[in-house]
Scaffold this motif. Structure first.
Motif, PDB file in Angstrom:
ATOM      1  N   GLY A  20      -3.371  -3.445  -0.075  1.00 35.94           N
ATOM      2  CA  GLY A  20      -2.868  -2.612   1.023  1.00 35.94           C
ATOM      3  C   GLY A  20      -3.785  -1.478   1.420  1.00 35.94           C
ATOM      4  N   GLY A  21      -4.811  -1.225   0.635  1.00 36.24           N
ATOM      5  CA  GLY A  21      -5.708  -0.109   0.917  1.00 36.24           C
ATOM      6  C   GLY A  21      -6.741  -0.441   1.956  1.00 36.24           C
ATOM      7  N   PRO A  22      -7.577   0.482   2.334  1.00 36.82           N
ATOM      8  CA  PRO A  22      -7.607   1.858   1.824  1.00 36.82           C
ATOM      9  C   PRO A  22      -6.463   2.699   2.398  1.00 36.82           C
ATOM     10  CG  PRO A  22      -9.294   1.565   3.494  1.00 36.82           C
ATOM     11  CD  PRO A  22      -8.646   0.216   3.289  1.00 36.82           C
ATOM     12  N   TYR A  23      -6.155   3.751   1.677  1.00 33.24           N
ATOM     13  CA  TYR A  23      -5.068   4.660   2.038  1.00 33.24           C
ATOM     14  C   TYR A  23      -5.651   5.980   2.535  1.00 33.24           C
ATOM     15  CZ  TYR A  23      -2.456   1.190  -0.525  1.00 33.24           C
ATOM     16  OH  TYR A  23      -1.910  -0.002  -0.943  1.00 33.24           O
ATOM     17  N   SER A  24      -5.015   6.547   3.532  1.00 35.93           N
ATOM     18  CA  SER A  24      -5.534   7.776   4.132  1.00 35.93           C
ATOM     19  C   SER A  24      -5.260   9.000   3.269  1.00 35.93           C
ATOM     20  CB  SER A  24      -4.948   7.971   5.526  1.00 35.93           C
ATOM     21  OG  SER A  24      -3.532   8.012   5.463  1.00 35.93           O
ATOM     22  N   THR A  25      -4.191   8.958   2.466  1.00 33.70           N
ATOM     23  CA  THR A  25      -3.836  10.096   1.609  1.00 33.70           C
ATOM     24  C   THR A  25      -3.272   9.586   0.292  1.00 33.70           C
ATOM     25  OG1 THR A  25      -1.543  10.235   2.368  1.00 33.70           O
ATOM     26  CG2 THR A  25      -3.201  11.500   3.635  1.00 33.70           C
ATOM     27  N   ILE A  26      -3.218  10.452  -0.683  1.00 32.10           N
ATOM     28  CA  ILE A  26      -2.603  10.100  -1.959  1.00 32.10           C
ATOM     29  C   ILE A  26      -1.114   9.828  -1.758  1.00 32.10           C
ATOM     30  CG2 ILE A  26      -2.144  12.472  -2.703  1.00 32.10           C
ATOM     31  CD1 ILE A  26      -3.288   9.643  -5.014  1.00 32.10           C
ATOM     32  N   ASP A  27      -0.479  10.566  -0.856  1.00 30.84           N
ATOM     33  CA  ASP A  27       0.945  10.327  -0.576  1.00 30.84           C
ATOM     34  C   ASP A  27       1.180   8.929  -0.023  1.00 30.84           C
ATOM     35  OD1 ASP A  27       1.726  12.821  -1.509  1.00 30.84           O
ATOM     36  OD2 ASP A  27       1.623  13.757   0.470  1.00 30.84           O
ATOM     37  N   ALA A  28       0.274   8.461   0.832  1.00 29.45           N
ATOM     38  CA  ALA A  28       0.391   7.103   1.381  1.00 29.45           C
ATOM     39  C   ALA A  28       0.248   6.067   0.270  1.00 29.45           C
ATOM     40  CB  ALA A  28      -0.649   6.876   2.466  1.00 29.45           C
ATOM     41  N   LEU A  29      -0.712   6.279  -0.625  1.00 34.74           N
ATOM     42  CA  LEU A  29      -0.903   5.381  -1.761  1.00 34.74           C
ATOM     43  C   LEU A  29       0.349   5.345  -2.630  1.00 34.74           C
ATOM     44  CD1 LEU A  29      -2.472   3.654  -3.836  1.00 34.74           C
ATOM     45  CD2 LEU A  29      -3.502   5.777  -4.663  1.00 34.74           C
ATOM     46  N   ILE A  30       0.885   6.505  -2.962  1.00 31.08           N
ATOM     47  CA  ILE A  30       2.075   6.573  -3.811  1.00 31.08           C
ATOM     48  C   ILE A  30       3.269   5.913  -3.120  1.00 31.08           C
ATOM     49  CG2 ILE A  30       3.773   8.164  -4.818  1.00 31.08           C
ATOM     50  CD1 ILE A  30       1.334  10.040  -5.409  1.00 31.08           C
ATOM     51  N   SER A  31       3.410   6.120  -1.836  1.00 33.88           N
ATOM     52  CA  SER A  31       4.505   5.510  -1.089  1.00 33.88           C
ATOM     53  C   SER A  31       4.442   3.983  -1.156  1.00 33.88           C
ATOM     54  CB  SER A  31       4.471   5.990   0.361  1.00 33.88           C
ATOM     55  OG  SER A  31       5.507   5.382   1.100  1.00 33.88           O
ATOM     56  N   VAL A  32       3.258   3.433  -0.935  1.00 29.28           N
ATOM     57  CA  VAL A  32       3.104   1.976  -1.015  1.00 29.28           C
ATOM     58  C   VAL A  32       3.315   1.491  -2.440  1.00 29.28           C
ATOM     59  CG1 VAL A  32       1.443   0.076  -0.770  1.00 29.28           C
ATOM     60  CG2 VAL A  32       1.669   1.790   1.035  1.00 29.28           C
ATOM     61  N   ALA A  33       2.764   2.205  -3.423  1.00 34.27           N
ATOM     62  CA  ALA A  33       2.925   1.808  -4.829  1.00 34.27           C
ATOM     63  C   ALA A  33       4.406   1.736  -5.201  1.00 34.27           C
ATOM     64  CB  ALA A  33       2.186   2.780  -5.738  1.00 34.27           C
ATOM     65  N   ARG A  34       5.174   2.731  -4.771  1.00 35.91           N
ATOM     66  CA  ARG A  34       6.621   2.723  -5.051  1.00 35.91           C
ATOM     67  C   ARG A  34       7.318   1.570  -4.342  1.00 35.91           C
ATOM     68  NH1 ARG A  34       7.453   9.181  -4.532  1.00 35.91           N
ATOM     69  NH2 ARG A  34       7.086   9.655  -6.728  1.00 35.91           N
ATOM     70  N   ALA A  35       6.998   1.370  -3.070  1.00 32.09           N
ATOM     71  CA  ALA A  35       7.645   0.297  -2.300  1.00 32.09           C
ATOM     72  C   ALA A  35       7.343  -1.071  -2.915  1.00 32.09           C
ATOM     73  CB  ALA A  35       7.193   0.352  -0.845  1.00 32.09           C
ATOM     74  N   VAL A  36       6.093  -1.279  -3.302  1.00 28.39           N
ATOM     75  CA  VAL A  36       5.723  -2.558  -3.923  1.00 28.39           C
ATOM     76  C   VAL A  36       6.479  -2.732  -5.241  1.00 28.39           C
ATOM     77  CG1 VAL A  36       3.816  -3.841  -5.009  1.00 28.39           C
ATOM     78  CG2 VAL A  36       3.481  -2.748  -2.778  1.00 28.39           C
ATOM     79  N   TRP A  37       6.550  -1.675  -6.045  1.00 34.45           N
ATOM     80  CA  TRP A  37       7.239  -1.764  -7.340  1.00 34.45           C
ATOM     81  C   TRP A  37       8.710  -2.117  -7.154  1.00 34.45           C
ATOM     82  CZ3 TRP A  37       6.064  -2.425 -12.197  1.00 34.45           C
ATOM     83  CH2 TRP A  37       7.020  -2.174 -13.188  1.00 34.45           C
ATOM     84  N   TRP A  38       9.397  -1.414  -6.276  1.00 34.99           N
ATOM     85  CA  TRP A  38      10.839  -1.589  -6.131  1.00 34.99           C
ATOM     86  C   TRP A  38      11.244  -2.776  -5.266  1.00 34.99           C
ATOM     87  CZ3 TRP A  38      13.493   0.414  -9.738  1.00 34.99           C
ATOM     88  CH2 TRP A  38      13.132   1.624 -10.314  1.00 34.99           C
ATOM     89  N   HIS A  39      10.400  -3.206  -4.338  1.00 33.39           N
ATOM     90  CA  HIS A  39      10.831  -4.226  -3.386  1.00 33.39           C
ATOM     91  C   HIS A  39      10.036  -5.528  -3.421  1.00 33.39           C
ATOM     92  CE1 HIS A  39      13.459  -1.188  -1.803  1.00 33.39           C
ATOM     93  NE2 HIS A  39      12.429  -0.379  -1.610  1.00 33.39           N
ATOM     94  N   GLN A  40       8.879  -5.537  -4.070  1.00 28.59           N
ATOM     95  CA  GLN A  40       8.059  -6.750  -4.064  1.00 28.59           C
ATOM     96  C   GLN A  40       7.702  -7.266  -5.451  1.00 28.59           C
ATOM     97  OE1 GLN A  40       4.583  -6.203  -1.561  1.00 28.59           O
ATOM     98  NE2 GLN A  40       5.760  -5.006  -0.089  1.00 28.59           N
ATOM     99  N   THR A  41       7.908  -6.451  -6.467  1.00 27.87           N
ATOM    100  CA  THR A  41       7.530  -6.856  -7.816  1.00 27.87           C
ATOM    101  C   THR A  41       8.691  -7.600  -8.477  1.00 27.87           C
ATOM    102  OG1 THR A  41       6.089  -4.936  -7.998  1.00 27.87           O
ATOM    103  CG2 THR A  41       6.699  -6.029 -10.058  1.00 27.87           C
ATOM    104  N   PRO A  42       8.443  -8.821  -8.934  1.00 22.94           N
ATOM    105  CA  PRO A  42       9.520  -9.566  -9.595  1.00 22.94           C
ATOM    106  C   PRO A  42       9.819  -8.982 -10.971  1.00 22.94           C
ATOM    107  CG  PRO A  42       7.454 -10.783  -9.749  1.00 22.94           C
ATOM    108  CD  PRO A  42       7.191  -9.576  -8.885  1.00 22.94           C
ATOM    109  N   VAL A  43      10.967  -9.313 -11.504  1.00 23.76           N
ATOM    110  CA  VAL A  43      11.363  -8.828 -12.826  1.00 23.76           C
ATOM    111  C   VAL A  43      10.303  -9.191 -13.864  1.00 23.76           C
ATOM    112  CG1 VAL A  43      13.069  -9.098 -14.672  1.00 23.76           C
ATOM    113  CG2 VAL A  43      13.824  -8.813 -12.319  1.00 23.76           C
ATOM    114  N   THR A  44       9.689 -10.341 -13.719  1.00 28.56           N
ATOM    115  CA  THR A  44       8.637 -10.723 -14.675  1.00 28.56           C
ATOM    116  C   THR A  44       7.474  -9.732 -14.644  1.00 28.56           C
ATOM    117  OG1 THR A  44       7.691 -12.220 -13.013  1.00 28.56           O
ATOM    118  CG2 THR A  44       9.177 -13.195 -14.668  1.00 28.56           C
ATOM    119  N   GLY A  45       7.202  -9.157 -13.482  1.00 31.01           N
ATOM    120  CA  GLY A  45       6.166  -8.133 -13.381  1.00 31.01           C
ATOM    121  C   GLY A  45       6.564  -6.860 -14.094  1.00 31.01           C
TER     122      GLY A  45
END
Length: 134
Positions: free
Chosen positions: A28-53
């Motif tokens: 998903g990068g590059p990210y314009s800010t650390i906040d943008a990176l953290i936002s995507v990291a959280r969204a991927v963790w909660w909405h795209q990462t399977p339980v096995t992950g």
């Protein structure tokens, strides 16, 4: 103007050992800010990462208070992130570390994965209290 943040999959795996999460965040990068990176990291963790992950990440996470395990995994340095997060455990009395080890085993037997808590700023005794309440 700050430069764009382009974390690599290997650098993200140092934060979280879930390969699907790290690949998606890196892609998903590059990210314009650390906040943008953290936002995507959280969204991927909660909405795209399977339980096995999630279980993959949990399995790679050092146990709270397991200093010998940290030494085996990261050598004498413990790894920069784990060393900082578990700094309070490094100076804890042996009796507290032994009790943490006992409660870690109980927790894993009950829930099927290790006890994980944000250890930064917490003493070993505080973490012991948290695991007992869970």
């Amino acid at each position: 103007m700050a430069s764009a943040l382009a974390p690599t999959q290997p650098s993200l795996l140092e934060c979280c050992a879930c390969r699907t999460w790290a690949a998606a965040v890196a892609a998903g990068g590059p990210y314009s800010t650390i906040d943008a990176l953290i936002s995507v990291a959280r969204a991927v963790w909660w909405h795209q990462t399977p339980v096995t992950g999630w279980l993959e990440a949990f399995a790679a996470h050092p146990k709270i208070g397991d200093l010998e395990g940290l030494r085996k995994k990261y050598g004498g340095t413990f790894g920069d992130l784990s060393r900082g997060e578990q700094a309070a455990a490094a100076g804890a009395p042996e009796v507290v570390l032994q009790e943490l080890a006992d409660w870690n085993a109980r927790y894993k037997a009950k829930f099927g994965h290790i006890f994980i808590v944000c250890a930064s700023g917490k003493s070993a005794a505080e973490m012991l209290g948290i695991i007992k309440r869970r």
